[in-house]
Scaffold this active site. Sequence first.
Site, short mmCIF file in Angstrom:
data_model
loop_
_atom_site.label_atom_id
_atom_site.label_comp_id
_atom_site.label_asym_id
_atom_site.label_seq_id
_atom_site.Cartn_x
_atom_site.Cartn_y
_atom_site.Cartn_z
CG ASP A 38 -1.99 -1.05 1.18
OD1 ASP A 38 -2.29 -1.53 0.07
OD2 ASP A 38 -2.53 -1.40 2.24
CE LYS A 59 -8.23 -0.72 -1.84
NZ LYS A 59 -7.14 -1.60 -1.36
CG MET A 174 -8.08 5.80 7.67
SD MET A 174 -8.63 4.30 6.82
CE MET A 174 -9.50 3.45 8.16
#
Length: 253
Positions: A38, A59, A174
């Site tokens: 990632d 992502k 997040m």
Amino acid sequence: MTGDVGTVYLVGSGPGDPELLTVKARRLLKEADLVMHDRLPGKDVIELVPAEARVDVGKRAHGDRTPQSEINRRLVERAREGKTVVRLKGGDPTVFARGGEEMTHLADHGISFEVVPGVTSATGGPAVAGIPLTHREFASSVTVVTGHEDPTKAESAVDWEALAATGGTIVVLMGVTRLPEYTQALIDAGMDPETPVALVERATWDGQQVATGTLETIVDARDSVGVEPPAVTVIGEVAGVREDVREWLEGYE
């Protein structure tokens, strides 16, 4: 396809500092045939992987994305080719990192896997900023929630009203973008607007920065400091401990 099926290792890279990798994680990064990584592990960790073995499947918000279904497919395909595959994730692979989904997919397809835990940013990020998640005077419980849920859900699974009533420390991963929403939700649910809050951005990376305030002021503090993802939000009295120890912090300040 070879006769032997390879193994997939779901590896946590910790918050970003390569010195916080586990010994096993560091070994696997050098030995694996393929490392599907990632963005969150950070360049210093990724650079430990031989260039020919790196595959970026990260992502990025509002940017390029590798669908999870494609990542799952590649993990199975490469393992069936007999390769040793590392699926490298930031923090811990089982804490809001979709490691559970990947484990299930691998098991469903008969692929051997092993989880190599990492230091989750939920604990590591606050710690390096001088914020203990528990403290005998302030908090005897910790709740970790995501600020970025599956957008296909009909409604949020996070009960902010219940969290406000529970007390203890709340850690939001997040959650930079939705900070105004959940801080107001906690205030509306009865949490004291003066409750200390801290945002720790890019913990243990170059450019780490911290914004502090209260439920009422943290959005302005975020904007003043310029905090952007990735960052961890800590809500609770423990966030105030940072001011008591700040001058003694070394390494990332």
